[in-house]
Design an enzyme around this catalytic site. Structure first.
Site, PDB file in Angstrom:
ATOM      1  N   ARG A   1       0.838  -1.196   0.000  1.00 53.05           N
ATOM      2  CA  ARG A   1       0.000   0.000   0.000  1.00 53.05           C
ATOM      3  C   ARG A   1       0.875   1.250   0.000  1.00 53.05           C
ATOM      4  NH1 ARG A   1      -4.966   1.900   3.955  1.00 53.05           N
ATOM      5  NH2 ARG A   1      -5.269   3.895   2.925  1.00 53.05           N
TER       6      ARG A   1
ATOM      7  N   ASP B   1      -8.035  -0.957   9.678  1.00 57.29           N
ATOM      8  CA  ASP B   1      -8.501   0.113  10.555  1.00 57.29           C
ATOM      9  C   ASP B   1      -8.773  -0.421  11.951  1.00 57.29           C
ATOM     10  OD1 ASP B   1      -8.681   2.319   8.700  1.00 57.29           O
ATOM     11  OD2 ASP B   1     -10.419   1.327   7.824  1.00 57.29           O
TER      12      ASP B   1
ATOM     13  N   ARG C   1      -6.483   0.019  -2.929  1.00 52.84           N
ATOM     14  CA  ARG C   1      -5.340  -0.392  -2.125  1.00 52.84           C
ATOM     15  C   ARG C   1      -5.307  -1.908  -1.978  1.00 52.84           C
ATOM     16  NH1 ARG C   1      -8.519   3.012   2.192  1.00 52.84           N
ATOM     17  NH2 ARG C   1      -9.630   3.453   0.331  1.00 52.84           N
TER      18      ARG C   1
ATOM     19  N   ASP D   1      -6.104  -2.490   3.527  1.00 54.19           N
ATOM     20  CA  ASP D   1      -6.541  -1.390   4.378  1.00 54.19           C
ATOM     21  C   ASP D   1      -6.919  -1.986   5.726  1.00 54.19           C
ATOM     22  OD1 ASP D   1      -7.376   1.201   5.153  1.00 54.19           O
ATOM     23  OD2 ASP D   1      -9.438   0.734   4.609  1.00 54.19           O
TER      24      ASP D   1
END
Length: 164
Positions: free
Chosen positions: A75, A90, A85, A88
């Site tokens: 990324r 989070d 991407r 990812d």
């Protein structure tokens, strides 16, 4: 967890394995969902999943670890927001903490409005209460529209689906 570039399931599987090896204790992983890109962007579809587990890392250190995993997956951490991407990651929730820094917001700011987050999160943390909203993840998931989000037969452990 999300991916919409390259071998999406492989990116998620590598991330799940690395999370289990280095970051989380006894992680639980949701099923994998295929999701249309948010915000009407012209991008490939995402694969998304969630995990829950224990970590000894504080929120800032956890974020740094996740950013390292993203970079190792290829990324571009300086790419424009919402761009495609390979990986990812989070932090959606962290215990019952509320964290507001220039680089980190916990609970995740858009958590309560995103079906592609809430549906898999409800599988691994449905009883968890959103610390600001006071509603369980299961309640939030039941209230969100599900358009563009489909559960797949893919699994984060290769043995579960023959590696497809």
């Amino acid at each position: 967890m999300g991916s919409n570039l390259g071998s999406r399931i492989d990116h998620l599987r590598v991330a799940a394995r690395r999370l289990a090896e280095t970051v989380l204790v006894e992680p639980r992983f949701s099923r994998v969902y295929e999701t249309a890109p948010a915000y009407g962007l012209d991008q490939p579809a995402y694969l998304n999943a969630c995990c829950a587990g224990w970590t000894r890392l504080q929120p800032g250190a956890l974020l740094a670890s996740l950013k390292d995993l993203e970079a190792r997956a290829g990324r571009d951490l300086d790419a424009p927001r919402y761009s495609s991407r390979p990986l990812d990651l989070d932090i959606l929730l962290y215990a019952n903490d509320v964290v507001e820094t220039p680089h980190l917001a916990i609970p995740h700011a858009a958590l309560a409005e995103r079906a592609f987050v809430l549906l898999p999160l409800a599988e691994v943390a449905g009883a968890w209460r959103h610390p600001s909203l006071g509603r369980s993840i299961a309640e939030l998931a039941a209230a969100v529209g599900r358009e563009g989000v489909t559960v797949t037969e893919l699994c984060l452990t290769e043995a579960s689906d023959g590696g497809s």
